[in-house]
Design a protein around this motif. Sequence first.
Motif, PDB file in Angstrom:
ATOM      1  N   ASP A   1      11.340 -28.352  31.562  1.00 30.28           N
ATOM      2  CA  ASP A   1      12.493 -28.210  32.464  1.00 30.28           C
ATOM      3  C   ASP A   1      12.112 -28.863  33.787  1.00 30.28           C
ATOM      4  O   ASP A   1      11.345 -28.293  34.566  1.00 30.28           O
ATOM      5  CB  ASP A   1      12.801 -26.721  32.708  1.00 30.28           C
ATOM      6  CG  ASP A   1      13.447 -26.097  31.486  1.00 30.28           C
ATOM      7  OD1 ASP A   1      14.533 -26.556  31.089  1.00 30.28           O
ATOM      8  OD2 ASP A   1      12.851 -25.158  30.917  1.00 30.28           O
ATOM      9  N   THR A   2      12.622 -30.063  34.048  1.00 27.05           N
ATOM     10  CA  THR A   2      12.173 -30.768  35.257  1.00 27.05           C
ATOM     11  C   THR A   2      12.745 -30.131  36.520  1.00 27.05           C
ATOM     12  O   THR A   2      12.101 -30.159  37.572  1.00 27.05           O
ATOM     13  CB  THR A   2      12.520 -32.266  35.204  1.00 27.05           C
ATOM     14  OG1 THR A   2      13.925 -32.413  34.996  1.00 27.05           O
ATOM     15  CG2 THR A   2      11.767 -32.965  34.075  1.00 27.05           C
ATOM     16  N   ILE A   3      13.957 -29.581  36.419  1.00 28.97           N
ATOM     17  CA  ILE A   3      14.509 -28.759  37.510  1.00 28.97           C
ATOM     18  C   ILE A   3      15.112 -27.520  36.833  1.00 28.97           C
ATOM     19  O   ILE A   3      16.159 -27.611  36.187  1.00 28.97           O
ATOM     20  CB  ILE A   3      15.596 -29.508  38.313  1.00 28.97           C
ATOM     21  CG1 ILE A   3      15.030 -30.790  38.923  1.00 28.97           C
ATOM     22  CG2 ILE A   3      16.168 -28.599  39.413  1.00 28.97           C
ATOM     23  CD1 ILE A   3      16.022 -31.590  39.766  1.00 28.97           C
ATOM     24  N   PRO A   4      14.424 -26.386  36.942  1.00 29.54           N
ATOM     25  CA  PRO A   4      14.944 -25.186  36.272  1.00 29.54           C
ATOM     26  C   PRO A   4      16.338 -24.821  36.785  1.00 29.54           C
ATOM     27  O   PRO A   4      16.641 -25.004  37.972  1.00 29.54           O
ATOM     28  CB  PRO A   4      13.922 -24.095  36.640  1.00 29.54           C
ATOM     29  CG  PRO A   4      12.684 -24.852  37.039  1.00 29.54           C
ATOM     30  CD  PRO A   4      13.148 -26.148  37.621  1.00 29.54           C
ATOM     31  N   ASP A   5      17.175 -24.361  35.879  1.00 33.33           N
ATOM     32  CA  ASP A   5      18.539 -23.904  36.230  1.00 33.33           C
ATOM     33  C   ASP A   5      19.391 -25.000  36.875  1.00 33.33           C
ATOM     34  O   ASP A   5      20.254 -24.720  37.694  1.00 33.33           O
ATOM     35  CB  ASP A   5      18.482 -22.697  37.179  1.00 33.33           C
ATOM     36  CG  ASP A   5      17.830 -21.495  36.515  1.00 33.33           C
ATOM     37  OD1 ASP A   5      17.989 -21.334  35.294  1.00 33.33           O
ATOM     38  OD2 ASP A   5      17.165 -20.723  37.228  1.00 33.33           O
ATOM     39  N   PHE A   6      19.142 -26.230  36.459  1.00 30.90           N
ATOM     40  CA  PHE A   6      19.819 -27.363  37.100  1.00 30.90           C
ATOM     41  C   PHE A   6      21.338 -27.216  37.047  1.00 30.90           C
ATOM     42  O   PHE A   6      22.028 -27.454  38.037  1.00 30.90           O
ATOM     43  CB  PHE A   6      19.374 -28.655  36.404  1.00 30.90           C
ATOM     44  CG  PHE A   6      19.792 -29.909  37.098  1.00 30.90           C
ATOM     45  CD1 PHE A   6      19.410 -30.145  38.413  1.00 30.90           C
ATOM     46  CD2 PHE A   6      20.557 -30.864  36.449  1.00 30.90           C
ATOM     47  CE1 PHE A   6      19.776 -31.323  39.065  1.00 30.90           C
ATOM     48  CE2 PHE A   6      20.920 -32.039  37.082  1.00 30.90           C
ATOM     49  CZ  PHE A   6      20.532 -32.263  38.395  1.00 30.90           C
ATOM     50  N   HIS A   7      21.864 -26.817  35.878  1.00 30.44           N
ATOM     51  CA  HIS A   7      23.321 -26.652  35.747  1.00 30.44           C
ATOM     52  C   HIS A   7      23.710 -25.181  35.625  1.00 30.44           C
ATOM     53  O   HIS A   7      24.708 -24.866  34.981  1.00 30.44           O
ATOM     54  CB  HIS A   7      23.844 -27.435  34.544  1.00 30.44           C
ATOM     55  CG  HIS A   7      24.022 -28.899  34.813  1.00 30.44           C
ATOM     56  ND1 HIS A   7      24.935 -29.379  35.737  1.00 30.44           N
ATOM     57  CD2 HIS A   7      23.421 -29.990  34.286  1.00 30.44           C
ATOM     58  CE1 HIS A   7      24.886 -30.713  35.750  1.00 30.44           C
ATOM     59  NE2 HIS A   7      23.964 -31.112  34.889  1.00 30.44           N
TER      60      HIS A   7
END
Length: 363
Positions: free
Chosen positions: A155-161
């Motif tokens: 996950d490169t940016i957690p919770d991205f969406h």
Amino acid sequence: MTSHTQAAEAARHFLIDGRLAAIAPYGSGHINDTFCAVFDRRGAPARSILQRINTAVFTNPAALMENVQRVTAHLAARLADEPDRARRVLALIPARSGQPFHVDAEGGCWRAYRFLEGARSYDAVESTAQAFQAGRAFGRFQQLLADLPAPRLNDTIPDFHHTPRRFAAFEQAVAADAAGRAIHARAEIGFALAHRSMTGELLNAGLPERVTHNDTKFNNVMLDEATGEGLCVIDLDTVMPGLALYDFGDMVRTTTSPAMEDERDLSKVDLQFPMFEALVRGYLSTAGGFLTKAEKDLLAFSGKLITFEIGIRFLTDYLAGDTYFKIHRQGHNLDRCRTQFKLVESIENQEEAMNRLIESISI
Ligand code: ADP
Ligand code: GN1
Ligand code: MG
């Protein structure tokens, strides 16, 4: 901002033949610093893309680059028998150290890609044919990655969406009012608050996790300059586990209105139904075979939600003092937020017809 000298110095560290002849900023992304480097190869110019990864946004560049390597290798294998395959998938150029990226003396992380010649991206959609091609290309991207072997991507940016968390961050930014700007964004804050109830709908719909792109804006697909075909999906930093509808929603956001993302004349911002129809037909031509009924039923809704989500992200950044997205003028993030919210309204006005269209195509 990365300087020309830093980029030229970084370029030397990649396995690229020839002498560096020119290097200049390239593209219009909001996050990374992208350069086009021209190398002189025995008198002939050869281009490469060089990018400095924004490590304030992508805090684990090694994990990110591992994803990019796995995804590009898988796509290349899946497309091995296709004509023109070298232009259908991004290809990393390794650093001279053998690593997939180079870390400079200041800690800056750089990577290089082979230049896709004879193709280009557009910041705004110009025709239904383009909308179809974007849908088709991003759908195919999901299709080709459906059998990516384990393990799960990073996950490169957690919770991205995760729209409810994006909404919570927005509410915190309003409360903090760090830049003293809330007073200039009263209408937009009101609009956002009035739409809170829809933020959890995709997450609560029980949809399957897939490998998704997560940043399917129209300028992240390269179209063939000669034929207009959607050739290659680029900007792979956010490829990670997600919902198919995150991708489709962002396509609706950027491929159905002919206005630029930062257009100030809001009368130009409108979902054009023929563009939406072409986008849906293109997307279903490649993704229609694996999408579930629940996913298809929420295609139109995802356009509204993801447009709203990016709108509140722009608004949050405006309120926080422009710390995340690159801006090029005062109030830039507020202008961007306004176009998103105008498009949300336009989708609301046409949502029933959008749903009827999808039902008629997918039965
Ligand atoms: P950002 O993350 O900043 O949006 P992108 O990876 O999308 O960066 O690249 C910015 C722009 O550079 C793209 O919109 C595209 O026009 C161009 N570009 C990126 N990769 C390539 C490539 N391999 N070949 C040619 N052009 C490219
Ligand atoms: C950013 O990197 P770029 O410009 O393709 C952002 C997206 C937004 C988009 C809005 C990592 O994309 O999430 O939708 O701007 N990328 C990141 O234009 O935050
Ligand atoms: Mg991009």
